[in-house]
Write a protein that holds these residues in place. Structure first.
Motif, PDB file in Angstrom:
ATOM      1  N   GLY A   1      -6.004  69.251  70.280  1.00  0.00           N
ATOM      2  CA  GLY A   1      -5.433  68.306  69.503  1.00  0.00           C
ATOM      3  C   GLY A   1      -5.015  69.037  68.114  1.00  0.00           C
ATOM      4  N   GLY A   2      -5.233  70.479  68.032  1.00  0.00           N
ATOM      5  CA  GLY A   2      -4.997  71.167  66.649  1.00  0.00           C
ATOM      6  C   GLY A   2      -3.626  71.246  66.321  1.00  0.00           C
ATOM      7  N   PRO A   3      -3.279  71.387  65.102  1.00  0.00           N
ATOM      8  CA  PRO A   3      -1.679  71.489  64.656  1.00  0.00           C
ATOM      9  C   PRO A   3      -1.038  72.921  65.188  1.00  0.00           C
ATOM     10  N   VAL A   4       0.134  72.613  65.346  1.00  0.00           N
ATOM     11  CA  VAL A   4       0.960  73.824  65.676  1.00  0.00           C
ATOM     12  C   VAL A   4       2.011  73.887  64.646  1.00  0.00           C
ATOM     13  N   LEU A   5       2.000  75.037  64.139  1.00  0.00           N
ATOM     14  CA  LEU A   5       2.841  75.738  62.850  1.00  0.00           C
ATOM     15  C   LEU A   5       3.878  76.394  63.594  1.00  0.00           C
ATOM     16  N   LEU A   6       5.430  76.206  62.713  1.00  0.00           N
ATOM     17  CA  LEU A   6       6.456  76.931  63.280  1.00  0.00           C
ATOM     18  C   LEU A   6       6.910  77.911  62.280  1.00  0.00           C
ATOM     19  N   GLY A   7       7.292  78.845  62.643  1.00  0.00           N
ATOM     20  CA  GLY A   7       8.112  79.623  61.745  1.00  0.00           C
ATOM     21  C   GLY A   7       9.405  80.499  62.210  1.00  0.00           C
ATOM     22  N   ARG A   8      10.140  80.907  61.444  1.00  0.00           N
ATOM     23  CA  ARG A   8      11.285  81.841  61.584  1.00  0.00           C
ATOM     24  C   ARG A   8      10.991  83.111  61.176  1.00  0.00           C
ATOM     25  N   LEU A   9      10.962  84.294  61.787  1.00  0.00           N
ATOM     26  CA  LEU A   9      10.664  85.453  61.499  1.00  0.00           C
ATOM     27  C   LEU A   9      11.382  85.866  60.313  1.00  0.00           C
ATOM     28  N   GLU A  10      12.641  85.689  60.128  1.00  0.00           N
ATOM     29  CA  GLU A  10      13.493  86.248  58.995  1.00  0.00           C
ATOM     30  C   GLU A  10      13.178  85.368  57.705  1.00  0.00           C
ATOM     31  N   LYS A  11      12.358  84.287  58.006  1.00  0.00           N
ATOM     32  CA  LYS A  11      12.092  83.538  56.683  1.00  0.00           C
ATOM     33  C   LYS A  11      10.819  83.927  56.269  1.00  0.00           C
ATOM     34  N   LEU A  12       9.889  84.628  57.164  1.00  0.00           N
ATOM     35  CA  LEU A  12       8.518  84.752  56.753  1.00  0.00           C
ATOM     36  C   LEU A  12       8.271  85.843  55.793  1.00  0.00           C
ATOM     37  N   ARG A  13       7.355  85.631  54.844  1.00  0.00           N
ATOM     38  CA  ARG A  13       7.508  86.430  53.330  1.00  0.00           C
ATOM     39  C   ARG A  13       7.291  88.036  54.059  1.00  0.00           C
ATOM     40  N   THR A  14       6.276  88.270  54.661  1.00  0.00           N
ATOM     41  CA  THR A  14       5.963  89.527  54.947  1.00  0.00           C
ATOM     42  C   THR A  14       7.147  90.321  55.538  1.00  0.00           C
ATOM     43  N   PHE A  15       7.608  89.536  56.632  1.00  0.00           N
ATOM     44  CA  PHE A  15       8.877  90.011  57.407  1.00  0.00           C
ATOM     45  C   PHE A  15      10.037  90.198  56.527  1.00  0.00           C
ATOM     46  N   ASN A  16      10.382  89.196  55.696  1.00  0.00           N
ATOM     47  CA  ASN A  16      11.475  89.183  54.860  1.00  0.00           C
ATOM     48  C   ASN A  16      11.377  90.112  53.691  1.00  0.00           C
ATOM     49  N   GLN A  17      10.242  90.504  52.871  1.00  0.00           N
ATOM     50  CA  GLN A  17      10.044  91.409  51.951  1.00  0.00           C
ATOM     51  C   GLN A  17      10.047  92.937  52.400  1.00  0.00           C
ATOM     52  N   ALA A  18       9.896  93.090  53.763  1.00  0.00           N
ATOM     53  CA  ALA A  18       9.514  94.476  54.049  1.00  0.00           C
ATOM     54  C   ALA A  18      10.838  95.305  53.956  1.00  0.00           C
ATOM     55  N   HIS A  19      10.866  96.227  53.232  1.00  0.00           N
ATOM     56  CA  HIS A  19      11.977  97.057  52.919  1.00  0.00           C
ATOM     57  C   HIS A  19      11.757  98.693  53.138  1.00  0.00           C
ATOM     58  N   GLN A  20      12.615  99.318  53.706  1.00  0.00           N
ATOM     59  CA  GLN A  20      12.452 100.666  53.949  1.00  0.00           C
ATOM     60  C   GLN A  20      12.528 101.634  52.855  1.00  0.00           C
TER      61      GLN A  20
END
Length: 338
Positions: free
Chosen positions: A257-276
């Protein structure tokens, strides 16, 4: 330094200890040694052949290693849940209206619908860390390195990400939700059900659950109280994920019965702020910690390196960090602020 790398069979004993001693339950990793070894072998095959079809599904298990001592202090995983022949079941919490115009009654009733709407989304899972490291950068590193891996190899992953947080457990480790609902349809306690999920598949258990809606009001008060709530040991994970940009949803785990969290990769902080940025070998005396990963799939590495302030496209990285992370001076890699 501490670095994240793919798990191998040499890590079996260390992973076994992490799973056994971790305060939070790790449903995606079995405790039995032989089954855990099979799970690690599945991960090794996934790292070796990312493009090959697989009946068992892709699963990537990472470990956090102290390079000075060789000790493994944490692990985390990604399950590529993109096989539609293996439905990913959850309950969706909805509402029905029971109405009678004659008596002027309109009563909203909460119900649980068995669904596999989340099939096709990747799942962050298998996070375990030594208790004394939960409030350190190591926790951030092992949890967020997965997003760096997905950023580097985004072509292999769907944009939708799922995390199932551990539900509320009793003092003896039992699940109130399972005891009140799931156990009525299986002749097994929660520990046994958890074992089958970790070693086989959640699908065959889910398919035996009632397909019709379950009225929440017919559950015990204890079960209703924990529905959609996470256990206290999951608080650090919840805080990290919410800071990343995950959102709460109407879905809950079908077992605890635990909660399920949802996210979009392009909106997640680590993914979004990763720059080459282009690396330059040099001495680094000070700077804020940044996640950096190499571009090798099978020999993936991720660690923390200090970077001076500013938004320069060329950054200095020490020779020791270059070597430990299998980087090349003059090449471009993804960096993301801690």
């Amino acid at each position: 330094m501490h670095l994240v790398r793919p798990c191998t069979l040499d890590d079996l004993s260390s992973i076994e200890s992490l799973v056994r001693d971790n305060q939070a339950r790790i449903a995606s990793l079995p405790r039995k040694r032989a089954r855990l070894a099979e799970r690690i072998e599945q991960s090794m095959r996934s790292f070796q052949s990312p493009n090959s079809p697989s009946d068992e599904g892709k699963f990537f298990l990472f470990v956090l290693e102290n390079t000075q001592t060789g000790e493994l202090v944490a692990c985390s995983g990604i399950a590529m849940n993109n096989e539609f022949k293996r439905p990913f079941y959850n309950y969706r919490l909805g509402e029905l209206i029971h109405a009678s115009e004659e008596f002027d009654i309109h009563t909203p009733v909460s119900v649980l619908h068995l669904t596999h709407e989340l099939t096709g989304r990747n799942v962050l899972c298998s996070l375990a860390i030594r208790d004394d490291l939960v409030d350190t950068d190591c926790f951030q590193l092992i949890a967020r390195a997965r997003l760096m891996f997905m950023r580097q190899f985004a072509e292999y992953f769907s944009d939708q990400v799922v995390v199932e947080l551990q539900g509320v457990y009793g003092e003896k480790g039992q699940s109130v939700f399972w005891d009140d609902l799931g156990r009525n349809f299986f002749n097994m306690d929660f520990a046994s059900a958890n074992y089958h999920v970790a070693t086989k598949s959640r699908t065959f258990l889910a398919e035996l659950m009632p397909a019709h809606p379950i009225y929440v009001t017919m559950l015990s008060e204890r079960a209703q109280a924990v529905l959609g709530k996470y256990d206290q040991h999951a608080e650090p994970v919840h805080s990290l994920l919410m800071n990343e940009g995950f959102k709460t949803s109407s879905f809950v785990d079908i077992f605890d019965g635990g909660p399920v969290l949802l996210g979009r990769l392009e909106k997640l902080r680590t993914f979004n702020q990763a720059h080459q940025k282009t690396t330059h070998i040099g001495e680094v005396t000070a700077g804020s910690p940044h996640l950096v990963c190499n571009d090798q799939f099978e020999d993936f590495r991720c660690g923390l390196v200090p970077l001076p302030g500013g938004t320069h496209d060329v950054v200095r990285v020490s020779q020791s960090d270059i070597s430990a992370l299998n980087l090349n001076g003059g090449a471009e890699y993804f960096f993301s602020a801690l």
